[in-house]
Design a protein around this motif. Structure first.
Motif, PDB file in Angstrom:
ATOM      1  N   GLU A  80       0.879  -1.169   0.000  1.00 54.10           N
ATOM      2  CA  GLU A  80       0.000   0.000   0.000  1.00 54.10           C
ATOM      3  C   GLU A  80       0.918   1.220   0.000  1.00 54.10           C
ATOM      4  O   GLU A  80       2.038   1.136   0.488  1.00 54.10           O
ATOM      5  CB  GLU A  80      -0.879   0.039   1.249  1.00 54.10           C
ATOM      6  CG  GLU A  80      -1.273  -1.296   1.837  1.00 54.10           C
ATOM      7  CD  GLU A  80      -0.131  -1.942   2.618  1.00 54.10           C
ATOM      8  OE1 GLU A  80       0.504  -1.231   3.411  1.00 54.10           O
ATOM      9  OE2 GLU A  80       0.131  -3.137   2.409  1.00 54.10           O
ATOM     10  N   PRO A  81       0.440   2.363  -0.500  1.00 53.76           N
ATOM     11  CA  PRO A  81       1.357   3.506  -0.599  1.00 53.76           C
ATOM     12  C   PRO A  81       1.889   3.994   0.757  1.00 53.76           C
ATOM     13  O   PRO A  81       2.995   4.487   0.833  1.00 53.76           O
ATOM     14  CB  PRO A  81       0.493   4.586  -1.260  1.00 53.76           C
ATOM     15  CG  PRO A  81      -0.588   3.849  -1.956  1.00 53.76           C
ATOM     16  CD  PRO A  81      -0.841   2.614  -1.157  1.00 53.76           C
ATOM     17  N   LEU A 112       9.720  14.262 -12.535  1.00 52.12           N
ATOM     18  CA  LEU A 112       9.873  12.948 -13.176  1.00 52.12           C
ATOM     19  C   LEU A 112       8.622  12.090 -13.020  1.00 52.12           C
ATOM     20  O   LEU A 112       8.255  11.339 -13.920  1.00 52.12           O
ATOM     21  CB  LEU A 112      11.071  12.212 -12.569  1.00 52.12           C
ATOM     22  CG  LEU A 112      12.441  12.725 -12.992  1.00 52.12           C
ATOM     23  CD1 LEU A 112      13.530  12.073 -12.172  1.00 52.12           C
ATOM     24  CD2 LEU A 112      12.663  12.458 -14.482  1.00 52.12           C
ATOM     25  N   THR A 113       7.967  12.195 -11.860  1.00 56.21           N
ATOM     26  CA  THR A 113       6.789  11.356 -11.629  1.00 56.21           C
ATOM     27  C   THR A 113       5.501  12.064 -12.067  1.00 56.21           C
ATOM     28  O   THR A 113       4.417  11.522 -11.878  1.00 56.21           O
ATOM     29  CB  THR A 113       6.662  10.988 -10.140  1.00 56.21           C
ATOM     30  OG1 THR A 113       6.796  12.178  -9.369  1.00 56.21           O
ATOM     31  CG2 THR A 113       7.728  10.006  -9.720  1.00 56.21           C
ATOM     32  N   GLY A 114       5.636  13.279 -12.612  1.00 54.47           N
ATOM     33  CA  GLY A 114       4.467  13.995 -13.115  1.00 54.47           C
ATOM     34  C   GLY A 114       3.530  14.448 -12.009  1.00 54.47           C
ATOM     35  O   GLY A 114       2.317  14.511 -12.193  1.00 54.47           O
ATOM     36  N   LEU A 115       4.092  14.775 -10.850  1.00 56.45           N
ATOM     37  CA  LEU A 115       3.240  15.112  -9.711  1.00 56.45           C
ATOM     38  C   LEU A 115       3.351  16.572  -9.300  1.00 56.45           C
ATOM     39  O   LEU A 115       2.761  16.986  -8.305  1.00 56.45           O
ATOM     40  CB  LEU A 115       3.611  14.232  -8.508  1.00 56.45           C
ATOM     41  CG  LEU A 115       3.192  12.770  -8.602  1.00 56.45           C
ATOM     42  CD1 LEU A 115       3.926  11.950  -7.564  1.00 56.45           C
ATOM     43  CD2 LEU A 115       1.692  12.628  -8.412  1.00 56.45           C
ATOM     44  N   ARG A 132       0.763   5.739  -5.557  1.00 51.91           N
ATOM     45  CA  ARG A 132       1.897   4.828  -5.732  1.00 51.91           C
ATOM     46  C   ARG A 132       3.107   5.565  -6.293  1.00 51.91           C
ATOM     47  O   ARG A 132       4.238   5.263  -5.944  1.00 51.91           O
ATOM     48  CB  ARG A 132       1.483   3.714  -6.686  1.00 51.91           C
ATOM     49  CG  ARG A 132       0.448   2.809  -6.075  1.00 51.91           C
ATOM     50  CD  ARG A 132       1.021   1.427  -5.993  1.00 51.91           C
ATOM     51  NE  ARG A 132       0.377   0.672  -4.949  1.00 51.91           N
ATOM     52  CZ  ARG A 132      -0.458  -0.341  -5.179  1.00 51.91           C
ATOM     53  NH1 ARG A 132      -0.734  -0.686  -6.408  1.00 51.91           N
ATOM     54  NH2 ARG A 132      -0.974  -0.979  -4.176  1.00 51.91           N
ATOM     55  N   ARG A 133       2.828   6.541  -7.185  1.00 49.91           N
ATOM     56  CA  ARG A 133       3.941   7.311  -7.736  1.00 49.91           C
ATOM     57  C   ARG A 133       4.611   8.121  -6.636  1.00 49.91           C
ATOM     58  O   ARG A 133       5.833   8.265  -6.609  1.00 49.91           O
ATOM     59  CB  ARG A 133       3.445   8.244  -8.849  1.00 49.91           C
ATOM     60  CG  ARG A 133       3.474   7.574 -10.219  1.00 49.91           C
ATOM     61  CD  ARG A 133       3.161   8.552 -11.295  1.00 49.91           C
ATOM     62  NE  ARG A 133       1.715   8.648 -11.515  1.00 49.91           N
ATOM     63  CZ  ARG A 133       1.120   9.682 -12.084  1.00 49.91           C
ATOM     64  NH1 ARG A 133       1.827  10.732 -12.479  1.00 49.91           N
ATOM     65  NH2 ARG A 133      -0.187   9.692 -12.243  1.00 49.91           N
ATOM     66  N   VAL A 134       3.792   8.661  -5.696  1.00 51.13           N
ATOM     67  CA  VAL A 134       4.375   9.405  -4.575  1.00 51.13           C
ATOM     68  C   VAL A 134       5.267   8.474  -3.750  1.00 51.13           C
ATOM     69  O   VAL A 134       6.391   8.826  -3.376  1.00 51.13           O
ATOM     70  CB  VAL A 134       3.283  10.020  -3.678  1.00 51.13           C
ATOM     71  CG1 VAL A 134       3.915  10.829  -2.557  1.00 51.13           C
ATOM     72  CG2 VAL A 134       2.336  10.884  -4.491  1.00 51.13           C
ATOM     73  N   ALA A 135       4.758   7.266  -3.486  1.00 59.98           N
ATOM     74  CA  ALA A 135       5.531   6.309  -2.692  1.00 59.98           C
ATOM     75  C   ALA A 135       6.855   5.966  -3.384  1.00 59.98           C
ATOM     76  O   ALA A 135       7.890   5.813  -2.740  1.00 59.98           O
ATOM     77  CB  ALA A 135       4.708   5.043  -2.456  1.00 59.98           C
ATOM     78  N   LEU A 167       8.043   4.040 -15.594  1.00 65.57           N
ATOM     79  CA  LEU A 167       8.543   5.113 -14.727  1.00 65.57           C
ATOM     80  C   LEU A 167       9.659   4.600 -13.821  1.00 65.57           C
ATOM     81  O   LEU A 167      10.707   5.231 -13.670  1.00 65.57           O
ATOM     82  CB  LEU A 167       7.382   5.657 -13.882  1.00 65.57           C
ATOM     83  CG  LEU A 167       7.751   6.688 -12.815  1.00 65.57           C
ATOM     84  CD1 LEU A 167       8.301   7.956 -13.450  1.00 65.57           C
ATOM     85  CD2 LEU A 167       6.549   7.020 -11.941  1.00 65.57           C
ATOM     86  N   LEU A 168       9.438   3.418 -13.252  1.00 61.62           N
ATOM     87  CA  LEU A 168      10.445   2.834 -12.361  1.00 61.62           C
ATOM     88  C   LEU A 168      11.749   2.594 -13.116  1.00 61.62           C
ATOM     89  O   LEU A 168      12.833   2.961 -12.644  1.00 61.62           O
ATOM     90  CB  LEU A 168       9.919   1.515 -11.764  1.00 61.62           C
ATOM     91  CG  LEU A 168      10.931   0.671 -11.009  1.00 61.62           C
ATOM     92  CD1 LEU A 168      11.495   1.421  -9.821  1.00 61.62           C
ATOM     93  CD2 LEU A 168      10.310  -0.646 -10.549  1.00 61.62           C
ATOM     94  N   ALA A 169      11.628   2.006 -14.334  1.00 61.32           N
ATOM     95  CA  ALA A 169      12.831   1.742 -15.127  1.00 61.32           C
ATOM     96  C   ALA A 169      13.557   3.041 -15.430  1.00 61.32           C
ATOM     97  O   ALA A 169      14.791   3.114 -15.372  1.00 61.32           O
ATOM     98  CB  ALA A 169      12.445   1.022 -16.414  1.00 61.32           C
ATOM     99  N   ASP A 170      12.770   4.079 -15.689  1.00 61.11           N
ATOM    100  CA  ASP A 170      13.319   5.385 -16.006  1.00 61.11           C
ATOM    101  C   ASP A 170      14.074   5.973 -14.812  1.00 61.11           C
ATOM    102  O   ASP A 170      15.207   6.450 -14.936  1.00 61.11           O
ATOM    103  CB  ASP A 170      12.140   6.297 -16.376  1.00 61.11           C
ATOM    104  CG  ASP A 170      12.567   7.405 -17.287  1.00 61.11           C
ATOM    105  OD1 ASP A 170      13.406   7.137 -18.170  1.00 61.11           O
ATOM    106  OD2 ASP A 170      12.069   8.533 -17.090  1.00 61.11           O
TER     107      ASP A 170
END
Lengths: 234, 262
Positions: A80-81, A112-115, A132-135, A167-170
């Motif tokens: 979970e985040p 990078l995460t677009g946030l 999840r992107r924040v996490a 995104l993770l690979a990036d």
């Protein structure tokens, strides 16, 4: 070099549940900057293993050696985040940032995460994918010596999960920290990993390991399919 | 951060003023019924609202009412603060340590079930008719309530977030401030609101039994003189003050604490 040796991890009997051994005789080594995926059936003690490595559970027999550093820094992306709901996205990242780290890294990770547009939003207003992107950003923000990821993209729809993996690979291309990524999905592991470690059903230990040629980015669906046919259990 | 907090408090206070029309009309109708009843009975045992307000005005003008009200509020403030702080600490300890909890839980049950009057009498008997005895009696009455509420809150702390704080090395202070406190805050506020309501009722009895000033003492005096207008005027003043605290402080704080809810 990271050495993990779990002689035995047993959960004591409680209530009606009998005691059971989750891990027995597990041996795992990680090279620096290596992306290792841990694959195994659900309930085989993958989360248990990550919690042992993270020091959240110290009740086991064995040794875990993370790095030469006195106190190695960890990043942990939980299932979970686990964001603080009463802090904004930005505050959540700032709180995890080690002291004396330049906060500019937060702006960079938000981009990078677009946030960036959501940095002052409270987590409850975000979709699961965004949380999840924040996490993910939080885990990279601390520049970890070891990054633990526990099925971080589970229960996302397929396109979103795919985007998250990209995104993770990036992120990992830019900051190749040592990663231990837990999943039950072999295809996901094949997209990302340098090395795949298969676990047995509990009490789990390493069943086999497969080293893949290093790929600069996410492996293509065709490559994943070919590898999958070769590696998937019959 | 602080100025935005203050602004928010002001805004919240303004918002709550905007929603007073209906309650005000409702209270006005109550006063009307009272007025009619008083006029119909025409007895000193039920003075009209106008007579009560006159008494209230006189009490304020002579300074007598404000003196007793001030004393009572001071006692209220001290015992409230003590009960909240001690009860919170105790509640967190019990919530965090099951062994401690198993030991002290029966104590809490006993203290929760002792009638307030008994505590007050015993405190006066043991410590004399002193200020310390008065405050102690109120604190002992309220503390178990706070402890039980906070124990509940501590038991429900999100383990996942605590683990996250450990992995990301928040340390004690950051964990307390950013992870634990926001989760306990609603429980503290609940304890504060029920506490305020409970304490001010107890404190009047404390004053009635063993002090020579304060609202409780004054009410006792009016009772002996059968001065119903005095009783109602003092009650009114007190209710207004307590309600003001609730509206201008506790309710805005409550909404501020919940600002992150969607």
């Amino acid at each position: 070099m990271i050495h993990i040796h779990i002689e035995r991890k047993t959960y004591p009997a409680s209530g009606r549940a009998e005691s059971h051994t989750a891990i027995a005789g597990l041996e795992l080594h990680l090279e620096e900057h290596e992306f290792v995926c841990l694959v195994g059936p659900s309930g085989c003690g993958k989360t248990t293993l990550l919690n042992l490595i993270a020091g959240l559970d110290r009740d086991f027999q064995g040794t875990i050696h993370l790095s030469k550093a006195e106190a190695p820094r960890l990043g942990y992306v939980f299932q979970e985040p686990r964001l603080l709901p009463w802090r904004t996205v930005r505050e959540n990242l700032e709180l995890a940032l080690p002291p004396r780290r330049d906060p500019v890294v937060i702006d960079e990770l938000l981009t990078l995460t677009g946030l960036t547009a959501f940095q002052h939003t409270y987590p409850q207003r975000l979709s699961l994918g965004m949380s999840r992107r924040v996490a993910l950003a939080r885990a990279f923000a601390v520049e970890p010596d070891l990054l633990l990821m526990d099925e971080p993209f589970v229960s996302l729809d397929t396109p979103t999960a795919e985007k998250m993996r990209r995104l993770l690979a990036d992120l990992w291309q830019r900051r190749p920290h040592t990663v231990l990524f837990v999943t039950h999905d072999l295809r996901e592991a094949l997209e990302l990993a340098d090395r795949i470690v298969f676990l047995t059903p509990p009490p789990s230990r390493v069943a086999r390991e497969v080293t893949l040629p290093r790929s600069p980015r996410l492996r293509s669906p065709e490559v994943v399919e070919t590898l999958y046919r070769r590696l998937a259990p019959k | 951060m602080n100025s935005s907090f203050a602004r928010r408090l002001c805004r919240e206070a303004a918002n709550s003023l905007g929603t007073v029309t209906v309650p005000a009309a409702s209270l006005l109708s109550l006063a009307l019924i009272w007025q009619v009843a008083a006029w119909w009975l025409a007895s000193p045992l039920l003075p009209s609202p106008a007579a009560v307000f006159t008494t209230l005005g006189q009490g304020i003008a002579t300074g007598e009412l404000l003196h007793h009200l001030g004393i009572t509020l001071l006692r209220l403030g001290i015992s409230f603060a003590l009960a909240m702080v001690l009860g919170t600490i105790l509640g967190i300890l019990l919530g965090r340590h099951p062994t401690l909890d198993r030991w002290f839980d029966p104590w809490l049950t006993v203290f929760l079930n002792i009638p307030a009057l008994v505590t007050i009498i015993l405190c006066y008997v043991w410590f004399g008719l002193s200020e310390t005895a008065a405050i102690t009696a109120v604190v002992v009455n309220k503390l178990p309530n706070v402890a039980v509420t906070l124990r509940e809150g501590t038991r429900h702390l999100d383990r996942g977030l605590l683990e996250m704080a450990r992995v990301y090395r928040f340390g004690t202070w950051k964990t307390l401030r950013h992870v634990i406190w926001p989760q306990l805050y609603p429980f503290v506020l609940t304890a504060a609101r029920t506490g305020l309501a409970l304490i001010w009722k107890i404190i009047l009895v404390v004053e009635l039994l063993g002090r020579s000033d304060g609202m409780g003492y004054q009410l006792h005096l009016f009772f002996q003189l059968f001065d119903v207008a005095g009783i109602l005027a003092y009650t009114l003043a007190f209710v207004i003050v307590i309600q003001t605290i609730e509206w201008t402080l506790l309710q805005p704080l409550d909404r501020y604490a919940r600002r992150w809810h969607r």
